[in-house]
Structure formats: C-alpha cells, structure tokens
Design an enzyme around this catalytic site. Structure first.
Site, PDB file in Angstrom:
ATOM      1  N   CYS A  71       6.992 -47.981 -12.990  1.00  0.00           N
ATOM      2  CA  CYS A  71       7.704 -46.842 -12.414  1.00  0.00           C
ATOM      3  C   CYS A  71       9.167 -46.915 -12.832  1.00  0.00           C
ATOM      4  O   CYS A  71       9.776 -47.984 -12.850  1.00  0.00           O
ATOM      5  CB  CYS A  71       7.534 -46.785 -10.899  1.00  0.00           C
ATOM      6  SG  CYS A  71       8.803 -47.603  -9.953  1.00  0.00           S
ATOM      7  N   GLU A  72       9.698 -45.762 -13.183  1.00  0.00           N
ATOM      8  CA  GLU A  72      11.059 -45.749 -13.718  1.00  0.00           C
ATOM      9  C   GLU A  72      12.116 -45.902 -12.631  1.00  0.00           C
ATOM     10  O   GLU A  72      13.277 -46.124 -12.936  1.00  0.00           O
ATOM     11  CB  GLU A  72      11.306 -44.480 -14.534  1.00  0.00           C
ATOM     12  CG  GLU A  72      11.344 -43.194 -13.745  1.00  0.00           C
ATOM     13  CD  GLU A  72      11.512 -41.987 -14.663  1.00  0.00           C
ATOM     14  OE1 GLU A  72      11.231 -42.092 -15.858  1.00  0.00           O
ATOM     15  OE2 GLU A  72      11.921 -40.937 -14.149  1.00  0.00           O
ATOM     16  N   HIS A  73      11.716 -45.803 -11.379  1.00  0.00           N
ATOM     17  CA  HIS A  73      12.705 -45.933 -10.301  1.00  0.00           C
ATOM     18  C   HIS A  73      12.955 -47.377  -9.921  1.00  0.00           C
ATOM     19  O   HIS A  73      14.037 -47.725  -9.474  1.00  0.00           O
ATOM     20  CB  HIS A  73      12.252 -45.152  -9.060  1.00  0.00           C
ATOM     21  CG  HIS A  73      12.051 -43.701  -9.343  1.00  0.00           C
ATOM     22  ND1 HIS A  73      10.939 -42.996  -8.933  1.00  0.00           N
ATOM     23  CD2 HIS A  73      12.807 -42.825 -10.050  1.00  0.00           C
ATOM     24  CE1 HIS A  73      11.034 -41.742  -9.355  1.00  0.00           C
ATOM     25  NE2 HIS A  73      12.146 -41.624 -10.041  1.00  0.00           N
ATOM     26  N   HIS A  74      11.939 -48.230 -10.052  1.00  0.00           N
ATOM     27  CA  HIS A  74      12.075 -49.624  -9.609  1.00  0.00           C
ATOM     28  C   HIS A  74      11.714 -50.628 -10.703  1.00  0.00           C
ATOM     29  O   HIS A  74      11.823 -51.830 -10.488  1.00  0.00           O
ATOM     30  CB  HIS A  74      11.167 -49.874  -8.403  1.00  0.00           C
ATOM     31  CG  HIS A  74      11.429 -48.947  -7.244  1.00  0.00           C
ATOM     32  ND1 HIS A  74      10.702 -47.787  -7.040  1.00  0.00           N
ATOM     33  CD2 HIS A  74      12.358 -48.997  -6.264  1.00  0.00           C
ATOM     34  CE1 HIS A  74      11.164 -47.165  -5.966  1.00  0.00           C
ATOM     35  NE2 HIS A  74      12.164 -47.872  -5.476  1.00  0.00           N
ATOM     36  N   GLN A 112       4.348 -41.115 -12.095  1.00  0.00           N
ATOM     37  CA  GLN A 112       2.922 -40.826 -12.266  1.00  0.00           C
ATOM     38  C   GLN A 112       2.674 -39.349 -12.595  1.00  0.00           C
ATOM     39  O   GLN A 112       1.787 -39.019 -13.385  1.00  0.00           O
ATOM     40  CB  GLN A 112       2.185 -41.240 -10.981  1.00  0.00           C
ATOM     41  CG  GLN A 112       0.673 -41.091 -11.109  1.00  0.00           C
ATOM     42  CD  GLN A 112      -0.057 -41.542  -9.862  1.00  0.00           C
ATOM     43  OE1 GLN A 112       0.388 -42.465  -9.181  1.00  0.00           O
ATOM     44  NE2 GLN A 112      -1.173 -40.907  -9.548  1.00  0.00           N
ATOM     45  N   HIS A 140       1.105 -48.179  -6.350  1.00  0.00           N
ATOM     46  CA  HIS A 140       2.454 -48.489  -6.814  1.00  0.00           C
ATOM     47  C   HIS A 140       2.977 -49.726  -6.095  1.00  0.00           C
ATOM     48  O   HIS A 140       3.081 -49.724  -4.871  1.00  0.00           O
ATOM     49  CB  HIS A 140       3.389 -47.304  -6.539  1.00  0.00           C
ATOM     50  CG  HIS A 140       3.058 -46.083  -7.353  1.00  0.00           C
ATOM     51  ND1 HIS A 140       3.943 -45.547  -8.266  1.00  0.00           N
ATOM     52  CD2 HIS A 140       1.936 -45.316  -7.409  1.00  0.00           C
ATOM     53  CE1 HIS A 140       3.374 -44.492  -8.845  1.00  0.00           C
ATOM     54  NE2 HIS A 140       2.167 -44.332  -8.346  1.00  0.00           N
ATOM     55  N   CYS A 142       5.905 -50.698  -5.915  1.00  0.00           N
ATOM     56  CA  CYS A 142       7.140 -50.399  -5.188  1.00  0.00           C
ATOM     57  C   CYS A 142       6.833 -49.865  -3.786  1.00  0.00           C
ATOM     58  O   CYS A 142       7.665 -49.967  -2.890  1.00  0.00           O
ATOM     59  CB  CYS A 142       8.033 -49.436  -5.967  1.00  0.00           C
ATOM     60  SG  CYS A 142       7.289 -47.845  -6.349  1.00  0.00           S
TER      61      CYS A 142
HETATM   62 ZN   LIG Z   1       8.864 -47.041  -7.799  1.00  0.00          ZN
END
Ligand SMILES: [Zn+2]
Length: 182
Positions: A71-74, A112, A140, A142
C-alpha cells in the site's frame, strides 16, 4: 537504499552492527527491488505477441490469482486474490499473461482500487473485448496489524467494463463463477 535502512535501524533504537542485523540493509534493498519490479515493465511489452485471433466468444475467466502488493500510504503489504474475466471479441490474450499482468501492477506502490482498475483497463484497451471484470479481495497489514486491528476484514474492489457493467446476467455469471455456492 542500503545506507537509509541502516539509518532507520538506528532511529528505531537498534544496533545495525549486531550480527542479526548486519546484512539486513542489503536484504531490505533486494526485497524492495523485487517488490517494486513492476515499474521496470509495461503492458505493451508484457502483452507483446500474446494476443491471438480466435473465434471463441464465451467468457474467459481466471480466478484465484494470488496478489501481493504494497500500500502506498504505509508501504505495508496487502495481499489476497484477484479474479479476472473478459468476453472476447475476436481476440484473446495468452492465459499465462493475465497473472503476469496482475503481478506487474501489484509490484508497484498501490491502492487496491487503482490496482483493480489498471488491470481491467489494460485488458480493455489491449484486447478490446466486449467486456472486462476484475475483482480483488485483499487483507491489508496496515489495517490488520495496527490501528483498527480488524483481523478478518477483507477489502473487496471491482471494476466492471462493457458487458459486465451493462448486462446484469453477464455480471451474475461472473460472480457465480468466482464464488460458487455450496
Ligand atoms: Zn495502508
């Protein structure tokens, strides 16, 4: 990236020179290269010479393709299953290319929803079928390991194009094939 990983180890209070961590920066670097190797290829290259003219016009479906992405956020993994279907319109794509296409987009930093759309839109533009359907079901880390800690939650995303969007029977046929009852 090796030096940066060493710095992160120091920052979290670790000793990068202890034996268990000595090779960790190199390992993280090579794992990171592999997990983001999807940037090194593109759809045109991947599908080159894998499109065939065939009169088959029934639904083609590849289900339970394993997906591992970040995931690009975490920068934490999300992983699960991907199901892909399309209705050919004179052209088919080599079956083994579908999981490779999924891998190509999964081995990039992703959300996703975008991963799901990219798979569908690539097949749509390269194969020009009557319709494409993609469903991704993923967990996920995260979400699971931190914060909300909903350990059994699965995120489901779908992209339906052409006949899968317009025709409920086609969509239902696909959904029944990926989740057979009983
Ligand atoms: Zn994430």
């Amino acid at each position: 990236m090796i030096e940066e990983v060493r710095r992160i180890l120091l920052q979290i209070g670790e000793d990068p020179s202890r034996s268990g961590l000595l090779m960790t920066p190199q390992r993280v670097d090579s794992a990171r290269r592999y997990l983001t190797s999807g940037y090194q290829t593109n759809a045109a290259e991947l599908l080159n010479r894998a499109l065939f003219v065939v009169a088959y016009d029934e639904m083609v479906i590849v289900r339970n393709i394993e997906v591992f992405s970040l995931c690009e956020h975490h920068l934490l993994p999300f992983f699960g299953k991907c199901h892909v279907a399309y209705l050919p319109n004179g052209k088919v794509i080599g079956l083994s290319k579908i999981p490779r296409l999924v891998d190509m987009y999964a081995r990039r930093l992703q959300v996703q929803e975008r991963l799901t759309m990219q798979i569908a839109e690539t097949i749509n533009s390269k194969v020009q079928p009557r319709g494409v359907a993609v469903v991704v079901e993923a967990q996920h880390l995260c979400m699971i390991m931190r914060g909300v800690e909903k350990q059994n939650s699965i995120a489901v995303t779908s992209s339906m194009l052409g006949a899968f969007k317009d025709n409920q029977n086609t969509r239902n046929e696909f959904l029944n094939l990926i989740h057979p009852k009983g």
